[in-house]
Design a protein around this motif. Structure first.
Motif, short mmCIF file in Angstrom:
data_model
loop_
_atom_site.label_atom_id
_atom_site.label_comp_id
_atom_site.label_asym_id
_atom_site.label_seq_id
_atom_site.Cartn_x
_atom_site.Cartn_y
_atom_site.Cartn_z
N LYS A 68 11.33 47.71 -4.15
CA LYS A 68 12.69 47.85 -4.55
C LYS A 68 12.76 49.23 -5.28
O LYS A 68 11.74 49.78 -5.70
N ARG A 116 15.73 38.25 0.99
CA ARG A 116 15.38 37.91 -0.47
C ARG A 116 15.27 39.21 -1.32
O ARG A 116 15.95 39.19 -2.55
N GLU A 124 17.62 40.03 -4.60
CA GLU A 124 16.78 40.15 -5.94
C GLU A 124 17.43 41.59 -6.82
O GLU A 124 17.58 41.70 -7.98
N GLU A 170 19.39 41.49 -10.26
CA GLU A 170 18.83 42.00 -11.33
C GLU A 170 19.63 43.31 -11.62
O GLU A 170 19.82 43.31 -13.35
N GLN A 219 20.92 32.69 -5.01
CA GLN A 219 20.29 33.24 -6.22
C GLN A 219 21.18 33.53 -7.37
O GLN A 219 20.59 33.52 -8.47
#
Length: 341
Positions: free
Chosen positions: A206, A251, A255, A259, A288
């Motif tokens: 990330k 995924r 995320e 976040e 999510q």
């Protein structure tokens, strides 16, 4: 509401020709003509897009009026996308809107494409109950060209508080799909394949971007190197692990988005989030974000049919501007790039 106004919305910012008719924010029709011709080129070809708009726009208008059971003379105002988008495509819609305005002697309402996506949540269909997002709220706009966090204080007051510093989330999906030899557009293909994969089989780094801004160039590059390195050892690596690669890649992108959205909630104190834009149709992203309800964050997901470019969102944005008499003149010119506020 005492006012009853009929809005004709026109959307031609990219490769979809769309016209919608609404009464106030009640949608009467929403017609979209897609352009499949771009698939063989692996992306939208601007010249072909503008030519197709010229071919499609009159038949689309006729069908929209027919489905709405309206005569063209019953239109009270014409709302159209002025930008951002492809200039050639925007010129077709803008010129058509101006011509209608002159012919019908009806006011013009210019709409920012981004504002249209944000306000797509306020499109209401007849005989359907729908909870509308309260003001203020946070909107995460995710598409092929944009990834932005926006504070939405009202239909007229919006501020970008976070944006991508390089690639958009949709571009990361489409470029990743191209590396995996999928057709264009590849984002939905990744989503479909990922449903049968293990999302935690592989990991991708990330980005370390401070604040509320995004970056997706790094994860795209990491996928490129990941594929290259594993193919050196196993020529069948992609075929043998395709489901898990797609699920894992998807995924991590989801995320990153979640976040940053949670960080925006903490920084602004606004605990309602809406999603908009074409990438908000992605199943993993939607899943999510729904989990955030367990953290007492209100989440509004758009209907799938209103995630991609459509004139329904332009018509509802036009309705709100009509209430403010925010009309434009015939001198306005389309723009390719523009910051919301």
């Amino acid at each position: 509401m005492n006012i009853n106004v009929t809005i004709l919305g026109i959307e031609t910012s990219c490769d979809d020709t769309s016209i919608a008719i609404s009464e106030n924010n009640i949608l009467l029709s929403n017609v979209i003509a897609n352009q499949d011709i771009h698939k063989k080129y692996g992306g939208v070809v601007p010249e072909l897009a503008s030519r197709s708009h010229q071919t499609n726009i009159i038949p689309v208008l006729k069908e929209a009026l027919y489905l709405a059971k309206k005569d063209i003379k019953e239109i009270d105002a014409i709302a159209f996308t002025l930008g951002p988008g492809l200039l050639g495509s925007l010129l077709v819609g803008t010129s058509f809107a101006k011509g209608l305005s002159i012919a019908l002697n009806k006011p013009l309402i210019e709409i920012n494409h981004i504002q249209g996506h944000v306000l797509s949540h306020y499109v209401v269909e007849p005989a359907k109950e729908k909870e509308l997002p309260p003001f203020p709220h946070l909107c995460l706009l995710i598409s092929g060209g944009h990834t932005q966090l926006i504070t939405v204080n009202s239909p007229y007051e919006m501020y970008i508080i976070g944006t991508t510093i390089d690639d958009a989330a949709g571009e990361a999906f489409d470029k990743g799909a191209k590396m995996l030899k999928f057709d264009y557009p590849g984002g939905p293909i990744i989503d479909n394949i990922a449903r049968n994969g293990n999302a935690y089989k592989f990991n991708f780094p990330k980005p370390n971007v401070k604040g509320l801004d995004f970056s997706f160039s790094g994860i795209k590059t990491s996928l490129l190197y990941f594929i290259r390195d594993n193919l050196k050892n196993n020529a069948n690596f992609i075929e043998e692990n395709l489901y898990d690669i797609c699920a894992s890649y998807q995924r991590v992108i989801a995320e990153i988005l979640v976040e940053k959205a949670v960080l925006a909630v903490k920084q602004t104190g606004i605990n309602t989030i809406t999603l908009s834009g074409g990438v908000s149709a992605n199943s993993e992203i939607r899943k999510q974000f729904l989990f955030l309800k367990e953290k007492n964050i209100n989440v509004f997901l758009p209907e799938i049919k209103f995630t991609t470019d459509n004139a329904a969102m332009i018509a509802v944005a036009g309705f709100y501007k009509y209430l403010k008499s925010a009309f434009c003149n015939l001198n306005v010119s389309p723009y390719a790039k523009f910051n919301l506020l």
